[in-house]
Design a protein around this motif. Sequence first.
Motif, PDB file in Angstrom:
ATOM      1  N   UNK A   1      -2.035  -5.884 -13.356  1.00  0.00           N
ATOM      2  CA  UNK A   1      -2.292  -5.694 -11.936  1.00  0.00           C
ATOM      3  C   UNK A   1      -2.320  -7.029 -11.224  1.00  0.00           C
ATOM      4  N   UNK A   2      -1.963  -7.015  -9.951  1.00  0.00           N
ATOM      5  CA  UNK A   2      -1.953  -8.227  -9.134  1.00  0.00           C
ATOM      6  C   UNK A   2      -1.110  -9.306  -9.831  1.00  0.00           C
TER       7      UNK A   2
ATOM      8  N   UNK B   1      -0.400  -4.801  -5.737  1.00  0.00           N
ATOM      9  CA  UNK B   1       0.468  -5.817  -5.146  1.00  0.00           C
ATOM     10  C   UNK B   1      -0.141  -6.233  -3.814  1.00  0.00           C
ATOM     11  N   UNK B   2      -1.048  -7.166  -3.887  1.00  0.00           N
ATOM     12  CA  UNK B   2      -1.758  -7.638  -2.707  1.00  0.00           C
ATOM     13  C   UNK B   2      -2.450  -8.949  -3.017  1.00  0.00           C
TER      14      UNK B   2
ATOM     15  N   UNK C   1      12.437   0.764  -7.144  1.00  0.00           N
ATOM     16  CA  UNK C   1      11.226   1.002  -6.364  1.00  0.00           C
ATOM     17  C   UNK C   1      11.391   2.197  -5.428  1.00  0.00           C
ATOM     18  N   UNK C   2      10.323   2.951  -5.305  1.00  0.00           N
ATOM     19  CA  UNK C   2      10.322   4.053  -4.345  1.00  0.00           C
ATOM     20  C   UNK C   2       9.991   3.504  -2.958  1.00  0.00           C
ATOM     21  N   UNK C   3      10.035   4.377  -1.965  1.00  0.00           N
ATOM     22  CA  UNK C   3       9.696   3.967  -0.602  1.00  0.00           C
ATOM     23  C   UNK C   3       8.288   4.410  -0.216  1.00  0.00           C
ATOM     24  N   UNK C   4       7.434   4.586  -1.216  1.00  0.00           N
ATOM     25  CA  UNK C   4       6.053   4.993  -0.954  1.00  0.00           C
ATOM     26  C   UNK C   4       5.365   3.972  -0.052  1.00  0.00           C
ATOM     27  N   UNK C   5       4.703   4.451   0.982  1.00  0.00           N
ATOM     28  CA  UNK C   5       4.086   3.569   1.974  1.00  0.00           C
ATOM     29  C   UNK C   5       2.941   2.733   1.398  1.00  0.00           C
ATOM     30  N   UNK C   6       2.368   3.176   0.288  1.00  0.00           N
ATOM     31  CA  UNK C   6       1.227   2.452  -0.282  1.00  0.00           C
ATOM     32  C   UNK C   6       1.629   1.405  -1.316  1.00  0.00           C
ATOM     33  N   UNK C   7       2.908   1.293  -1.600  1.00  0.00           N
ATOM     34  CA  UNK C   7       3.370   0.464  -2.709  1.00  0.00           C
ATOM     35  C   UNK C   7       2.895  -0.980  -2.604  1.00  0.00           C
ATOM     36  N   UNK C   8       2.898  -1.542  -1.409  1.00  0.00           N
ATOM     37  CA  UNK C   8       2.549  -2.954  -1.235  1.00  0.00           C
ATOM     38  C   UNK C   8       1.221  -3.143  -0.505  1.00  0.00           C
ATOM     39  N   UNK C   9       0.349  -2.149  -0.599  1.00  0.00           N
ATOM     40  CA  UNK C   9      -0.939  -2.227   0.096  1.00  0.00           C
ATOM     41  C   UNK C   9      -2.055  -2.789  -0.784  1.00  0.00           C
ATOM     42  N   UNK C  10      -1.750  -3.074  -2.046  1.00  0.00           N
ATOM     43  CA  UNK C  10      -2.792  -3.487  -2.980  1.00  0.00           C
ATOM     44  C   UNK C  10      -3.318  -2.326  -3.805  1.00  0.00           C
ATOM     45  N   UNK C  11      -2.796  -1.124  -3.572  1.00  0.00           N
ATOM     46  CA  UNK C  11      -3.204   0.041  -4.361  1.00  0.00           C
ATOM     47  C   UNK C  11      -2.691  -0.108  -5.790  1.00  0.00           C
ATOM     48  N   UNK C  12      -3.326   0.609  -6.709  1.00  0.00           N
ATOM     49  CA  UNK C  12      -2.888   0.584  -8.104  1.00  0.00           C
ATOM     50  C   UNK C  12      -2.893   1.986  -8.676  1.00  0.00           C
ATOM     51  N   UNK C  13      -2.126   2.171  -9.750  1.00  0.00           N
ATOM     52  CA  UNK C  13      -1.906   3.490 -10.307  1.00  0.00           C
ATOM     53  C   UNK C  13      -1.900   3.439 -11.835  1.00  0.00           C
ATOM     54  N   UNK C  14      -1.994   4.593 -12.460  1.00  0.00           N
ATOM     55  CA  UNK C  14      -1.704   4.660 -13.890  1.00  0.00           C
ATOM     56  C   UNK C  14      -0.200   4.520 -14.054  1.00  0.00           C
TER      57      UNK C  14
ATOM     58  N   UNK D   1       5.510   5.194 -12.956  1.00  0.00           N
ATOM     59  CA  UNK D   1       6.883   5.459 -13.386  1.00  0.00           C
ATOM     60  C   UNK D   1       7.695   6.048 -12.229  1.00  0.00           C
ATOM     61  N   UNK D   2       7.109   6.995 -11.519  1.00  0.00           N
ATOM     62  CA  UNK D   2       7.805   7.616 -10.386  1.00  0.00           C
ATOM     63  C   UNK D   2       7.969   6.642  -9.225  1.00  0.00           C
ATOM     64  N   UNK D   3       7.056   5.675  -9.130  1.00  0.00           N
ATOM     65  CA  UNK D   3       7.116   4.690  -8.046  1.00  0.00           C
ATOM     66  C   UNK D   3       8.084   3.553  -8.347  1.00  0.00           C
ATOM     67  N   UNK D   4       8.539   3.477  -9.597  1.00  0.00           N
ATOM     68  CA  UNK D   4       9.447   2.406  -9.984  1.00  0.00           C
ATOM     69  C   UNK D   4       8.741   1.142 -10.437  1.00  0.00           C
ATOM     70  N   UNK D   5       7.430   1.214 -10.653  1.00  0.00           N
ATOM     71  CA  UNK D   5       6.686   0.037 -11.101  1.00  0.00           C
ATOM     72  C   UNK D   5       6.872  -0.208 -12.588  1.00  0.00           C
ATOM     73  N   UNK D   6       7.167   0.835 -13.356  1.00  0.00           N
ATOM     74  CA  UNK D   6       7.480   0.697 -14.777  1.00  0.00           C
ATOM     75  C   UNK D   6       8.762   1.479 -15.059  1.00  0.00           C
ATOM     76  N   UNK D   7       9.377   1.190 -16.198  1.00  0.00           N
ATOM     77  CA  UNK D   7      10.646   1.828 -16.536  1.00  0.00           C
ATOM     78  C   UNK D   7      10.507   2.973 -17.529  1.00  0.00           C
TER      79      UNK D   7
END
Length: 289
Positions: free
Chosen positions: A109-110, A133-134, A202-215, A220-226
């Motif tokens: 993270x970060x 990502x913040x 990467x997806x176009x999710x509005x929260x992607x670059x807000x500092x949010x984090x996910x499992x 995977x769906x957001x494009x953060x992992x392959x």
Amino acid sequence: MSLSTSARLRAALRPVLPERWRTPSTVVPVVRIQGAIGIGTPFRPAVTLSSVAGPLEKAFAVEGAKEVAVIVNSPGGSPVQAHLICRRIRQLAEETGLPVTIVVEDVAASGGYMIACAGDEIVADPSSIVGSIGVVSAGFGFDRAIERLGIDRRLYTSGENKAILDPFQPEKAEDVERLKEIQREVHEHFIALVKERRGASLSDDAELFTGAFWTASSGLALGLVDRIGDLRSVMRERWGDKVELRLMTKRTPLLKRLMGRGAEGVEASLPDEAMAAIEARALWSRFGL
């Protein structure tokens, strides 16, 4: 002799055995990057470029290596050190032509995710934490506490902005805005790096670059992992059951280990150790770890 002991013995003897006696295997050097980035003391070494440069260079220099795997387990920390490590991995990958697989353990993270972006592929456990990502800055204000204790703060500077955000003085709105400007600039650099490395994944999710984090399952769906997986399973799938995962470590002189000293032989003070431990603990605890 246990299976693991036998495997280690074969690996140790392989370089000195005649070619016809060797068991063919594919070598994948592995580098582990674990801990808070840039936060440490002589007794608690931090993850920095200097701490990982040696193992990284050894990994990319392994004769016959097919790729390099980097295990990342970090809640973040210094954006500068994270960026330097990411750049070094990419430089070595480009110089050698070896692909890089990043394997996330508990969290990337970060700044930890910034390092993960150095990979050509990011693999994670479904419950790994990724993203954040913040940019964050944290501290305490002690001005009212020292006032109650009857303590005077005596601070002398040359330059009107030299002591901005001093924790023993009342917070000023203009000082906070200056800090936020710096944070915005660092955040923009971070976003640009993620977009450059992850590209169309990467997806176009509005929260992607807000500092949010996910499992990683959601990441995977957001494009953060392959892909979802673990180091051994992925490498065996790719290179077969005889793949040799060779961990690269940084050797520490025995005397320094016995004395409990850092690279420069400087003893850490208890307050320094306590503050470093608290800061690192706070980073990990943000992700429930």
